[in-house]
Scaffold this motif. Structure first.
Motif, PDB file in Angstrom:
ATOM      1  N   PHE A  62     -10.081   8.545  -8.592  1.00 41.48           N
ATOM      2  CA  PHE A  62      -9.611   7.251  -9.027  1.00 41.48           C
ATOM      3  C   PHE A  62      -9.798   6.426  -7.764  1.00 41.48           C
ATOM      4  O   PHE A  62      -8.989   6.467  -6.692  1.00 41.48           O
ATOM      5  CB  PHE A  62      -8.138   7.380  -9.478  1.00 41.48           C
ATOM      6  CG  PHE A  62      -7.500   6.191  -9.837  1.00 41.48           C
ATOM      7  CD1 PHE A  62      -8.033   5.280 -10.920  1.00 41.48           C
ATOM      8  CD2 PHE A  62      -6.468   5.703  -9.036  1.00 41.48           C
ATOM      9  CE1 PHE A  62      -7.225   4.171 -11.238  1.00 41.48           C
ATOM     10  CE2 PHE A  62      -5.734   4.466  -9.443  1.00 41.48           C
ATOM     11  CZ  PHE A  62      -6.405   3.597 -10.436  1.00 41.48           C
ATOM     12  N   VAL A  63     -10.521   5.498  -7.699  1.00 39.98           N
ATOM     13  CA  VAL A  63     -10.852   4.559  -6.609  1.00 39.98           C
ATOM     14  C   VAL A  63     -10.260   3.084  -6.914  1.00 39.98           C
ATOM     15  O   VAL A  63     -10.590   2.648  -7.900  1.00 39.98           O
ATOM     16  CB  VAL A  63     -12.332   4.431  -6.363  1.00 39.98           C
ATOM     17  CG1 VAL A  63     -12.540   3.493  -5.230  1.00 39.98           C
ATOM     18  CG2 VAL A  63     -12.848   5.732  -6.100  1.00 39.98           C
ATOM     19  N   ILE A  64      -9.792   2.533  -6.016  1.00 45.09           N
ATOM     20  CA  ILE A  64      -9.186   1.351  -5.934  1.00 45.09           C
ATOM     21  C   ILE A  64      -9.879   0.466  -5.053  1.00 45.09           C
ATOM     22  O   ILE A  64      -9.957   0.734  -3.720  1.00 45.09           O
ATOM     23  CB  ILE A  64      -7.721   1.060  -5.421  1.00 45.09           C
ATOM     24  CG1 ILE A  64      -6.838   2.069  -6.685  1.00 45.09           C
ATOM     25  CG2 ILE A  64      -7.128  -0.270  -5.594  1.00 45.09           C
ATOM     26  CD1 ILE A  64      -5.465   2.304  -6.120  1.00 45.09           C
ATOM     27  N   ILE A  65     -10.569  -0.852  -5.354  1.00 44.75           N
ATOM     28  CA  ILE A  65     -11.387  -1.643  -4.453  1.00 44.75           C
ATOM     29  C   ILE A  65     -10.897  -2.794  -4.233  1.00 44.75           C
ATOM     30  O   ILE A  65     -10.565  -3.262  -5.249  1.00 44.75           O
ATOM     31  CB  ILE A  65     -12.742  -1.881  -4.745  1.00 44.75           C
ATOM     32  CG1 ILE A  65     -13.289  -0.284  -4.848  1.00 44.75           C
ATOM     33  CG2 ILE A  65     -13.572  -2.579  -3.836  1.00 44.75           C
ATOM     34  CD1 ILE A  65     -14.860  -0.175  -5.551  1.00 44.75           C
ATOM     35  N   SER A  66     -10.299  -3.312  -3.157  1.00 45.58           N
ATOM     36  CA  SER A  66      -9.695  -4.541  -2.923  1.00 45.58           C
ATOM     37  C   SER A  66     -10.790  -5.427  -1.963  1.00 45.58           C
ATOM     38  O   SER A  66     -11.164  -5.015  -1.047  1.00 45.58           O
ATOM     39  CB  SER A  66      -8.507  -4.370  -2.188  1.00 45.58           C
ATOM     40  OG  SER A  66      -7.453  -3.651  -2.839  1.00 45.58           O
ATOM     41  N   GLY A  67     -10.854  -6.651  -2.494  1.00 44.77           N
ATOM     42  CA  GLY A  67     -11.639  -7.646  -1.430  1.00 44.77           C
ATOM     43  C   GLY A  67     -10.948  -8.089  -0.444  1.00 44.77           C
ATOM     44  O   GLY A  67      -9.593  -8.439  -0.505  1.00 44.77           O
ATOM     45  N   GLY A  68     -11.554  -8.217   0.744  1.00 41.60           N
ATOM     46  CA  GLY A  68     -10.744  -8.816   1.847  1.00 41.60           C
ATOM     47  C   GLY A  68     -10.512 -10.515   1.533  1.00 41.60           C
ATOM     48  O   GLY A  68     -11.095 -10.918   0.699  1.00 41.60           O
ATOM     49  N   GLU A  69      -9.748 -11.044   2.340  1.00 44.76           N
ATOM     50  CA  GLU A  69      -9.434 -12.344   2.272  1.00 44.76           C
ATOM     51  C   GLU A  69     -10.238 -13.146   3.116  1.00 44.76           C
ATOM     52  O   GLU A  69     -10.722 -13.107   4.065  1.00 44.76           O
ATOM     53  CB  GLU A  69      -8.057 -12.547   2.770  1.00 44.76           C
ATOM     54  CG  GLU A  69      -7.077 -11.749   1.483  1.00 44.76           C
ATOM     55  CD  GLU A  69      -5.409 -12.286   2.176  1.00 44.76           C
ATOM     56  OE1 GLU A  69      -5.210 -13.396   2.416  1.00 44.76           O
ATOM     57  OE2 GLU A  69      -4.619 -11.463   1.608  1.00 44.76           O
TER      58      GLU A  69
END
Length: 69
Positions: A62-69
């Motif tokens: 289960f992978v969570i990918i968050s974009g940088g700001e």
């Protein structure tokens, strides 16, 4: 266990509406052989999540990918 069932179960562990005892019951119903956290904090995209190997031999990431700001 079907892939969709594994996904639903793992996502449920992050559900704030479930109590701790409900989350424990989920894990007891699907015994885990081992699991570990995934993380890659270098670079513009943060990848986090968990990989789980169930005692049945099924595995799920289960992978969570968050974009940088």
């Amino acid at each position: 266990m079907e892939v969709r069932d594994m996904e639903d179960m793992l996502v449920s562990l992050f559900d704030p509406a479930l109590t701790t005892s409900e989350k424990v019951r989920l894990l007891e119903d699907h015994p885990v052989k081992f699991s570990w956290c995934l993380s890659d904090v270098d670079g513009p995209v943060v990848i986090d999540g968990i990989e789980v190997i169930f005692k049945s031999g099924d595995a799920y990431r289960f992978v969570i990918i968050s974009g940088g700001e």
